[in-house]
Design a protein around this motif. Structure first.
Motif, mmCIF file in Angstrom:
data_model
loop_
_atom_site.group_PDB
_atom_site.id
_atom_site.type_symbol
_atom_site.label_atom_id
_atom_site.label_comp_id
_atom_site.label_asym_id
_atom_site.label_seq_id
_atom_site.Cartn_x
_atom_site.Cartn_y
_atom_site.Cartn_z
ATOM 1 N N PHE A 15 4.398 2.515 -15.820
ATOM 2 C CA PHE A 15 3.586 2.846 -14.671
ATOM 3 C C PHE A 15 4.188 2.110 -13.473
ATOM 4 O O PHE A 15 4.987 1.194 -13.629
ATOM 5 N N ARG A 16 3.770 2.488 -12.296
ATOM 6 C CA ARG A 16 4.197 1.766 -11.101
ATOM 7 C C ARG A 16 3.078 1.712 -10.085
ATOM 8 O O ARG A 16 2.191 2.556 -10.080
ATOM 9 N N GLN A 17 3.161 0.703 -9.242
ATOM 10 C CA GLN A 17 2.187 0.558 -8.176
ATOM 11 C C GLN A 17 2.916 0.183 -6.898
ATOM 12 O O GLN A 17 3.504 -0.901 -6.801
ATOM 13 N N ALA A 18 2.859 1.080 -5.941
ATOM 14 C CA ALA A 18 3.466 0.835 -4.639
ATOM 15 C C ALA A 18 2.458 0.116 -3.745
ATOM 16 O O ALA A 18 1.249 0.196 -3.980
ATOM 17 N N PRO A 19 2.918 -0.583 -2.729
ATOM 18 C CA PRO A 19 2.002 -1.298 -1.826
ATOM 19 C C PRO A 19 0.956 -0.369 -1.244
ATOM 20 O O PRO A 19 1.284 0.701 -0.699
ATOM 21 N N GLY A 20 -0.298 -0.754 -1.377
ATOM 22 C CA GLY A 20 -1.379 0.017 -0.801
ATOM 23 C C GLY A 20 -1.763 1.259 -1.574
ATOM 24 O O GLY A 20 -2.603 2.041 -1.115
ATOM 25 N N LYS A 21 -1.157 1.433 -2.742
ATOM 26 C CA LYS A 21 -1.448 2.626 -3.534
ATOM 27 C C LYS A 21 -1.963 2.235 -4.912
ATOM 28 O O LYS A 21 -1.821 1.103 -5.358
ATOM 29 N N GLU A 22 -2.550 3.195 -5.588
ATOM 30 C CA GLU A 22 -3.037 2.958 -6.938
ATOM 31 C C GLU A 22 -1.870 3.021 -7.929
ATOM 32 O O GLU A 22 -0.844 3.640 -7.671
ATOM 33 N N ARG A 23 -2.087 2.368 -9.063
ATOM 34 C CA ARG A 23 -1.082 2.419 -10.121
ATOM 35 C C ARG A 23 -0.992 3.852 -10.646
ATOM 36 O O ARG A 23 -2.007 4.521 -10.839
ATOM 37 N N GLU A 24 0.241 4.305 -10.885
ATOM 38 C CA GLU A 24 0.433 5.666 -11.354
ATOM 39 C C GLU A 24 1.375 5.710 -12.551
ATOM 40 O O GLU A 24 2.273 4.869 -12.689
ATOM 41 N N PHE A 25 1.180 6.711 -13.366
ATOM 42 C CA PHE A 25 2.024 6.930 -14.534
ATOM 43 C C PHE A 25 3.404 7.389 -14.077
ATOM 44 O O PHE A 25 3.526 8.222 -13.170
ATOM 45 N N VAL A 26 4.442 6.866 -14.736
ATOM 46 C CA VAL A 26 5.812 7.263 -14.424
ATOM 47 C C VAL A 26 6.417 8.043 -15.593
ATOM 48 O O VAL A 26 6.900 9.149 -15.418
ATOM 49 N N SER A 27 6.389 7.443 -16.770
ATOM 50 C CA SER A 27 6.997 8.093 -17.919
ATOM 51 C C SER A 27 6.463 7.483 -19.197
ATOM 52 O O SER A 27 6.097 6.306 -19.222
#
Length: 122
Positions: free
Chosen positions: A35-47
């Motif tokens: 997963f990843r989390q960019a600044p100011g964004k929610e954590r999201e699934f990547v792979s």
């Protein structure tokens, strides 16, 4: 316990390889992923990848650029990231779940790694 490594800074178009090492137990029966989390964004699934590596899933924003793999013998899961873009900048987390891959994609995670920062400059 999951330990992620391999993050760093790279220019757009470059590549990085993230690795996640599992310890303190066997993760052979776990689906694993990133997963990843960019600044100011929610954590999201990547792979994500299934128990034996035969089933994988990749989120649309990274499809064709990122490849996930795992070694049950070494208790590791890797994420090869190519053609990186500025929008890939985020903290990347490895994750493991005891359900099916679709559940992991929806956030059903039992174990989280500590995160590794990927910075892509344009």
């Amino acid at each position: 316990q999951l330990q992620a490594s391999g993050g760093g800074s790279v220019q757009a178009g470059g590549s990085l390889r993230l690795s996640c090492a599992a310890s303190g137990g066997t993760f052979t029966n776990c689906v694993m992923g990133w997963f990843r989390q960019a600044p100011g964004k929610e954590r999201e699934f990547v792979s994500g990848i299934g128990w034996y590596g035969g089933l994988t899933n990749v989120a649309d924003p990274v499809k064709g650029r990122f490849t996930i793999s795992r070694s049950n013998a070494a208790n590791t899961v890797d994420l090869q990231m190519n053609s990186l873009k500025a929008e890939d900048t985020a903290v990347y987390y490895c994750a493991a779940g005891r359900g099916v891959l679709r559940s992991l994609m929806s956030g059903a995670v039992e174990y989280w790694g500590q995160g590794t920062l990927v910075t892509v400059s344009s």
